[in-house]
Design an enzyme around this catalytic site. Structure first.
Site, PDB file in Angstrom:
ATOM      1  N   ARG A  33      -1.729 -51.279 -41.559  1.00  0.00           N
ATOM      2  CA  ARG A  33      -2.427 -52.562 -41.717  1.00  0.00           C
ATOM      3  C   ARG A  33      -2.155 -53.453 -40.512  1.00  0.00           C
ATOM      4  NH1 ARG A  33      -4.421 -52.579 -46.715  1.00  0.00           N
ATOM      5  NH2 ARG A  33      -3.352 -51.278 -48.248  1.00  0.00           N
ATOM      6  N   HIS A 103      -6.715 -47.378 -29.748  1.00  0.00           N
ATOM      7  CA  HIS A 103      -6.660 -47.551 -31.199  1.00  0.00           C
ATOM      8  C   HIS A 103      -8.000 -48.067 -31.699  1.00  0.00           C
ATOM      9  CE1 HIS A 103      -5.539 -51.433 -29.443  1.00  0.00           C
ATOM     10  NE2 HIS A 103      -5.954 -52.009 -30.553  1.00  0.00           N
TER      11      HIS A 103
END
Length: 118
Positions: A33, A103
């Site tokens: 997260r 990412h």
């Protein structure tokens, strides 16, 4: 990436040097997260290798790993936001990239066009 560079934040998370709320991990990818979410669901899907600074480098050098990142993102979207999501790769500082370890941002939940630019 130079071998003399400091490990990226994401490498340190994968090595368990920095805590994170990890939602997925296999031998090549870790997902967790985001600590400053921009959507109801905001996960980062990160190859464990720090070899690639951005998605363009990853796509050119290891398209199979990029495909795996996308497949993991779909799996996580299925689990966390009914399979509906945005997948964002920032490339370059002017585009908002702050960590130069490739990412993907998986964004889900109720999203409205134009709300994620902040």
């Amino acid at each position: 990436m130079s071998t003399t560079a400091e490990p990226s934040l994401f490498s340190r998370i994968a090595a368990r040097e920095i805590p994170a709320d990890i939602v997925f991990e296999n031998e090549r990818i870790i997902a967790f997260r985001d600590i400053a979410p921009k959507a109801p669901v905001h996960l980062l899907v990160v190859p464990k290798t720090a070899e690639f600074a951005n998605v363009t480098e990853l796509a050119a050098a290891d398209p199979a790993l990029l495909a795996e990142v996308v497949a993991v993102a779909q799996q996580l979207a299925d689990e966390h936001c009914d399979g509906q999501y945005r997948l964002v790769f920032n490339t370059g500082a002017q585009a908002g990239q702050t960590i130069f370890h490739v990412h993907a941002h998986l964004l889900g939940g109720t999203l409205t066009e134009g709300t994620l630019g902040q």
